[in-house]
Design a protein around this motif. Structure first.
Motif, PDB file in Angstrom:
ATOM      1  N   ARG A  20      -4.528 -20.164 -52.167  1.00 18.86           N
ATOM      2  CA  ARG A  20      -5.718 -19.329 -52.022  1.00 18.86           C
ATOM      3  C   ARG A  20      -5.455 -18.180 -51.039  1.00 18.86           C
ATOM      4  O   ARG A  20      -5.873 -17.043 -51.277  1.00 18.86           O
ATOM      5  CB  ARG A  20      -6.915 -20.146 -51.558  1.00 18.86           C
ATOM      6  N   ASN A  21      -4.733 -18.463 -49.962  1.00 15.68           N
ATOM      7  CA  ASN A  21      -4.389 -17.405 -49.003  1.00 15.68           C
ATOM      8  C   ASN A  21      -3.521 -16.334 -49.644  1.00 15.68           C
ATOM      9  O   ASN A  21      -3.733 -15.139 -49.423  1.00 15.68           O
ATOM     10  CB  ASN A  21      -3.681 -17.997 -47.783  1.00 15.68           C
ATOM     11  N   ARG A  22      -2.543 -16.759 -50.429  1.00 10.29           N
ATOM     12  CA  ARG A  22      -1.692 -15.788 -51.139  1.00 10.29           C
ATOM     13  C   ARG A  22      -2.539 -14.961 -52.103  1.00 10.29           C
ATOM     14  O   ARG A  22      -2.364 -13.742 -52.208  1.00 10.29           O
ATOM     15  CB  ARG A  22      -0.577 -16.500 -51.908  1.00 10.29           C
ATOM     16  N   LEU A  23      -3.461 -15.594 -52.792  1.00 12.36           N
ATOM     17  CA  LEU A  23      -4.350 -14.906 -53.723  1.00 12.36           C
ATOM     18  C   LEU A  23      -5.161 -13.835 -52.993  1.00 12.36           C
ATOM     19  O   LEU A  23      -5.218 -12.682 -53.428  1.00 12.36           O
ATOM     20  CB  LEU A  23      -5.285 -15.915 -54.395  1.00 12.36           C
ATOM     21  N   VAL A  24      -5.746 -14.188 -51.874  1.00 15.03           N
ATOM     22  CA  VAL A  24      -6.570 -13.244 -51.112  1.00 15.03           C
ATOM     23  C   VAL A  24      -5.723 -12.083 -50.597  1.00 15.03           C
ATOM     24  O   VAL A  24      -6.139 -10.918 -50.650  1.00 15.03           O
ATOM     25  CB  VAL A  24      -7.289 -13.971 -49.952  1.00 15.03           C
ATOM     26  N   GLU A  25      -4.514 -12.383 -50.106  1.00  9.78           N
ATOM     27  CA  GLU A  25      -3.628 -11.330 -49.624  1.00  9.78           C
ATOM     28  C   GLU A  25      -3.307 -10.327 -50.730  1.00  9.78           C
ATOM     29  O   GLU A  25      -3.303  -9.115 -50.496  1.00  9.78           O
ATOM     30  CB  GLU A  25      -2.326 -11.925 -49.095  1.00  9.78           C
ATOM     31  N   LEU A  26      -3.043 -10.823 -51.920  1.00  8.77           N
ATOM     32  CA  LEU A  26      -2.682  -9.934 -53.027  1.00  8.77           C
ATOM     33  C   LEU A  26      -3.878  -9.148 -53.552  1.00  8.77           C
ATOM     34  O   LEU A  26      -3.738  -8.001 -53.959  1.00  8.77           O
ATOM     35  CB  LEU A  26      -2.009 -10.733 -54.140  1.00  8.77           C
ATOM     36  N   ILE A  27      -5.046  -9.747 -53.526  1.00  9.83           N
ATOM     37  CA  ILE A  27      -6.257  -9.019 -53.907  1.00  9.83           C
ATOM     38  C   ILE A  27      -6.506  -7.892 -52.918  1.00  9.83           C
ATOM     39  O   ILE A  27      -6.875  -6.779 -53.296  1.00  9.83           O
ATOM     40  CB  ILE A  27      -7.470  -9.963 -54.004  1.00  9.83           C
TER      41      ILE A  27
END
Length: 83
Positions: free
Chosen positions: A27-34
């Protein structure tokens, strides 16, 4: 775009290495990429996050009584259900 087997392989490895924290990590990786507007990467990590959730659910269903054992790795006493 990554294939489903790539997504599953990443998810299984994350669950093996991080356990319950695998979902948080993905989820953290997802938020960073968004945040940086990287849609393809965000799509990949969204699918990894969902696969991690599924893998954890499957693992819990296969071994439902292991949560008490994994609670404290330093605690070598048996849980009440085993005594």
């Amino acid at each position: 775009m990554k294939h489903n087997l790539d997504i599953l392989a990443v998810a299984v490895q994350l669950v093996r290495e991080l356990g319950e924290d695998a979902v948080t990590h993905s989820r953290n990786r997802l938020v960073e990429l968004i945040a940086v507007n990287h849609h393809r990467g965000a799509t990949f990590w969204r699918q990894v996050m969902q696969a991690c959730e599924s893998e954890l659910a499957r693992t819990r269903a296969v071994m439902p009584n292991t949560a008490a054992l994994a609670r404290d790795p330093g605690d070598l006493s048996l849980p009440p259900s085993v005594r």
